[in-house]
Each structure stands twice: as C-alpha cells, then as structure tokens.
Design an enzyme around this catalytic site. Sequence first.
Site, short mmCIF file in Angstrom:
data_model
loop_
_atom_site.label_atom_id
_atom_site.label_comp_id
_atom_site.label_asym_id
_atom_site.label_seq_id
_atom_site.Cartn_x
_atom_site.Cartn_y
_atom_site.Cartn_z
N CYS A 107 5.38 -6.24 1.91
CA CYS A 107 5.62 -4.64 1.73
C CYS A 107 4.93 -3.84 2.68
O CYS A 107 5.20 -4.25 3.98
CB CYS A 107 5.24 -4.15 0.36
SG CYS A 107 6.04 -2.59 -0.15
N TYR A 108 3.99 -3.28 2.65
CA TYR A 108 3.20 -2.45 3.46
C TYR A 108 2.77 -3.51 4.68
O TYR A 108 2.84 -3.21 5.75
CB TYR A 108 2.10 -1.43 3.09
CG TYR A 108 1.40 -0.66 4.15
CD1 TYR A 108 1.92 0.49 4.53
CD2 TYR A 108 0.27 -1.35 4.83
CE1 TYR A 108 1.24 1.13 5.54
CE2 TYR A 108 -0.47 -0.57 5.56
CZ TYR A 108 0.16 0.77 6.14
OH TYR A 108 -0.75 1.33 7.01
N GLY A 168 0.93 -1.33 0.04
CA GLY A 168 0.02 -0.09 0.11
C GLY A 168 0.92 1.31 0.05
O GLY A 168 2.10 1.13 0.41
N GLY A 195 -23.61 -10.27 -27.42
CA GLY A 195 -22.67 -10.71 -28.38
C GLY A 195 -21.32 -10.75 -27.86
O GLY A 195 -20.55 -11.37 -28.42
N GLY A 196 -21.02 -9.92 -26.71
CA GLY A 196 -19.75 -10.09 -26.18
C GLY A 196 -19.38 -11.03 -25.26
O GLY A 196 -20.21 -11.91 -25.17
N VAL A 197 -18.27 -11.22 -24.80
CA VAL A 197 -17.75 -12.51 -24.00
C VAL A 197 -18.73 -12.68 -22.88
O VAL A 197 -19.24 -13.52 -22.33
CB VAL A 197 -16.27 -12.39 -23.77
CG1 VAL A 197 -15.88 -13.62 -23.05
CG2 VAL A 197 -15.39 -12.12 -24.84
N ASP A 198 -18.65 -11.48 -21.91
CA ASP A 198 -19.28 -11.78 -20.60
C ASP A 198 -20.74 -12.06 -20.63
O ASP A 198 -21.13 -13.06 -19.97
CB ASP A 198 -19.04 -10.34 -19.87
CG ASP A 198 -17.64 -9.63 -19.82
OD1 ASP A 198 -16.79 -10.49 -20.20
OD2 ASP A 198 -17.34 -8.36 -19.62
N SER A 199 -21.47 -11.45 -21.34
CA SER A 199 -22.86 -11.88 -21.39
C SER A 199 -23.04 -13.23 -22.19
O SER A 199 -23.77 -13.89 -21.40
CB SER A 199 -23.82 -10.73 -22.14
OG SER A 199 -23.48 -10.65 -23.40
N SER A 200 -22.25 -13.45 -23.07
CA SER A 200 -22.31 -14.86 -23.70
C SER A 200 -21.93 -16.00 -22.53
O SER A 200 -23.02 -17.14 -22.52
CB SER A 200 -21.27 -14.91 -24.78
OG SER A 200 -21.79 -13.97 -25.66
N GLU A 213 4.11 -11.01 -6.45
CA GLU A 213 2.95 -11.04 -7.23
C GLU A 213 3.45 -10.54 -8.54
O GLU A 213 2.66 -10.82 -9.46
CB GLU A 213 2.05 -10.54 -6.60
CG GLU A 213 1.95 -8.91 -6.43
CD GLU A 213 2.49 -8.55 -5.34
OE1 GLU A 213 3.57 -9.32 -4.71
OE2 GLU A 213 2.09 -7.45 -4.88
N HIS A 243 7.63 -7.70 -3.89
CA HIS A 243 6.56 -8.27 -4.46
C HIS A 243 6.46 -9.32 -5.10
O HIS A 243 7.13 -9.31 -6.32
CB HIS A 243 5.87 -6.96 -5.34
CG HIS A 243 5.57 -5.96 -4.44
ND1 HIS A 243 4.16 -5.73 -4.12
CD2 HIS A 243 6.08 -4.73 -4.18
CE1 HIS A 243 4.14 -4.69 -3.30
NE2 HIS A 243 5.23 -4.04 -3.56
N LYS A 281 -11.21 -11.11 -16.09
CA LYS A 281 -11.64 -11.53 -17.60
C LYS A 281 -10.83 -12.88 -18.17
O LYS A 281 -11.77 -13.73 -18.97
CB LYS A 281 -10.90 -10.23 -18.32
CG LYS A 281 -11.43 -10.15 -19.82
CD LYS A 281 -12.98 -9.54 -19.84
CE LYS A 281 -13.54 -9.54 -21.39
NZ LYS A 281 -14.54 -8.79 -21.30
#
Length: 518
Positions: free
Chosen positions: A85-86, A58, A230-235, A176, A174, A374
């Site tokens: 870290c923090y 942070g 027609g996009g990925v998320d709603s499909s 990550e 870090h 995503k």
Amino acid sequence: MHQRIVVLDFGSQYTQLIARRVREQAVYCEIHPYTFANVPDLAALKALAPTGIILSGGPASVYEEGAPTINPGVFELGVPVLGICYGAQLTAKLLGGVVTHAEKREFGRATVRVVNPEGIFKTSSTGEDLTVWASHGDHVEGLPPGFVQTASSENCAMSGFASAARKIHCVQFHPEVVHTPRGAELLGNWLFGVCGARGDWSMASFVDESIARIQAQVGTTGRVICGLSGGVDSSVAAALIHRAIGDRLTCIFVDNGLLRLGERSGVASMFGDHFKIDLRVIDAEERFLAKLAGVSDPEKKRKLIGYEFVAVFEEEAKTIEGAAFLAQGTLYPDVIESVSFKGPSAVIKSHHNVGGLPERMNLALVEPLRELFKDEVRQLGLELGLPRHMINRQPFPGPGLAVRCLGALTKPRLDVLRAADAIIDEEIRAAGLYESIWQSFGVLLPVRSVGVMGDARTYEEALALRAVHSRDGMTADWVHLPYDLLGTISSRVINEVRGINRVVYDITSKPPGTIEWE
Ligand code: XMP
C-alpha cells in the site's frame, strides 16, 4: 541465530498484523519506525542483517508535505523489499515512478487479477482472480524503470508490480489481513521464494535463544527478582528465567487480600511446589485493608494499592541479597506502541505494578518477553510446561477485586465478592465459554434491596454480572450470554452466597462504559 524480516512502519493500523503473519510462517519479524531508515547512513538497518524488508502501509500520501520517507539506499542493499500500500507507492515514487490521486478509491473487498505470476503471485496462474482487502486513495500510475505489472484490479491498474532482478515486489492491497483469504500464501511466496527464508523461528528455538540471552545478561552470579501476579505474562517470564538461571531467581507474590478465590494457593503450589522456584508469598492482606479502610473513591483506592504494593515489594526485595535485576513481563505491543512511527523518543510504557522500583532500587530490567505477542507468550508458556488453564486465564486488573467491590472495602464484603466470582468462573467454564470471552466477573454494589428467601425478608447487596468480548481491552462489547446461563448464575449466587440477594446483568459496552467498574 534465526533470520530476521524487518518491517518499516509508516503508521498503518495493520503493521502489527504484518509481523504476526510473518511469524506464523516460522520466520522471525520485527517492526521499526520508518525513521530508522530515514537516515543518511543505514548502519542500524544493516546491522540487523535483514533477510527481507517490508514497507508497511500508512495514512499519508507520498506527495504530502513532510510525508514519511526513507533513504532510497534501502533498495540498494541487495535485500528483498516488499512494499504494501503506502510502502508500494513510496517505492514507486523513490525509484522514478508516478503516483497520483486515484479517481476511484479502493476501500474494502476488491478483486485483483494476476497479470504476471511472479514472486508473491508465484502460486497463481496468469488471469487468476484473487479476493483481497484494499484501502487506498492514491495509486501508482507509472512504473519505475525496470518494473513490470504483476496484478491489476478494476479501480487500480497497478495492484501489483515488481522488479524480479532487484527483488523488489509491491502490492497495493493488504495481504496481512484476514479479509485477503490467500494472504498467508502470498506472503509465504515472498518469504520463502524471494527472500529464501528458512522458517527457523519456533518457540523451541526462542526458548534456547532466550535462555542464552538471559544468561549472558545476568552473568554467572547475578540474582533476579520477579514479581509474580498470577497472570500469564509474569508467570511465563518467571518460568523462562528459572530455566535460565535456576535458583538465582526469586519470585515475590504479594497477597494483598484483593485476590480471587484459590489464587494464592494456586500460585504457591504451581511455582513453589511444582517448579521449585524460590517463591516468597507475602501475606499483606491486613496491611492493605488497613490502608484502604473507609476509602471508596476509585482513584484513591488505586493509588493506595499501587503505593502499598511498591512498599511491600521493596521491603521484601531488600532482603534478597545481591539482587541486581528485576524481571518484567513487558510484551512486544508495549514496546512498539511506544517506539513505533512517531519515532523512538516516546517513553516505553511501564508495565505491571512495579512502577518506579527499578530506578529506586537500582535494578536492571530483564524483559524476556519483549519480542512476543500475547498469543506467542501463551505458546511459550505451554512450551515451558505451564498448564493450559493458567495460560488461558482472562485478564485480571492489578488492583484486583478492589475495583470490583464498589464503595468502602471490608474483608467480609471482599469474601462475598470472592465467593460470587468463583461461581461465575465455574459456570462460565462449565458452559464452555471461558476462553472465548475476554473477561467475565462479578461486581459487588453497595446498594441494598429487599428480597424474600423462604419466609424471611432479606436486605442485602446486589451483584452486577459483567461479561465482555474484546480484542485488546481498548473497546468491548457486552456478551449476549444465554438466558439459561444467566439464570443458573443468578440462582446459584443468591442461594450460595450470604450477602447477595439480587443479581443484575451489565449491558454496557466500552465505550461508553469501561470494562472494570472503577
Ligand atoms: P478498563 O476498565 O479501563 O479496562 O476498560 C481495560 C482492561 O485493563 C484491565 N485493567 C487493568 N490491568 N492494572 C492492570 O494490569 C490495572 O490497574 C487495570 N485496570 C484495568 C481491565 O481488567 C481490562 O482488561
């Protein structure tokens, strides 16, 4: 039920990466603001039954007034804690160590030497050097009682410290980020060696758990409406909900006349014919174009499209008897962006083009992708049998071609843009670049110029080609497309699309430009 790692977020720009790196090792991980554990009773944290707790980095300094902190009871839960870290500095401070402002700060690449190959360093040997990424101005000078040093660096003696007995491990760097090349191994040592993680998080198990959750929420008779774009998320959301409740899901796809070539038929054949989902395709082209006639102001266009979409969707939804739920493809970044760090008070960003509908129609939300990033949604889509070309589609804005057809919209102009856009899509794919580019598309400009084709003079509009690299759409760089490809696209568009006689390439990054032109 799978195990769960909880990240307490102190506002680091890398917090999401921590969760992703943990999940990549098949361990489920979720992020909560530090305020979640800054309460006298830790009931909410305990209720999550975490397998391990990670305190993120942070921007604050632990000695600043009002610096983010947590109830030290977190260290008494008997749950392994990893401070980064923090998070490491806060652990030291809360448990009786000394944190000071470092004379020599550490930013960027650093080398740490393993002093005690314990816990997170289990797979290293004493004296081994590791390249890491660090970013801190404070450091731990005195360890809390019972802690030992595990790693050191030139500028930071206490790069790593731990109490194996209390299962508390801290690192000043870090693990990550990708610039810590062995970061995944270090996190894995902690997850599997210290926390006893089983690695029980997979897309297949997510599908099973989600199906059970959707069934529990919707019950045995509830109906769900889903707006397919027609996009990925709603499909992916639709395919998942369909697995859970079958024909009690109805999808609505609004053809607003602003879609790309073949988009409507693609959605109809995929969801209607292939998945056999109850799909309503609403032909609203005339309606939208009538509303938009003569409008060239970008904001006006966007607003009109938004209102009209809600109106069309609502009309159709009302005909679906007994619908009590609305599906949305909200993703995890939307959820954490709004609840993280500053506390849970911020409103969750309303996603998609269905703003206002759930309240107006008294619909409860079903958001089966709320926990996913995503790339996990893409994985899930493949798991559910959606084809790769749909899963890896570039983003397409809600208002569609309207924001790429500058000036007043007419069907002929939209048809011209659609044809040009299809050529761009085809050529970018043929060049093998489609999946490495964030977005590539054409913009029809209301500018006419003189040209010559054959022996005839032409006086037609211009097309701007736009291609950008981006990680999240917030910033973007224009893509250095090969000249040959630019040439192919230009000559194909001019030869094959009547209405365009000039192609230009947009070399503006974001900022100062935006990705879409309107
Ligand atoms: P800009 O043009 O603001 O776009 O740089 C950033 C990203 O957002 C997409 N975009 C939209 N997506 N509804 C959407 O769902 C919208 O109204 C909208 N406007 C822009 C754009 O395509 C880019 O990926």
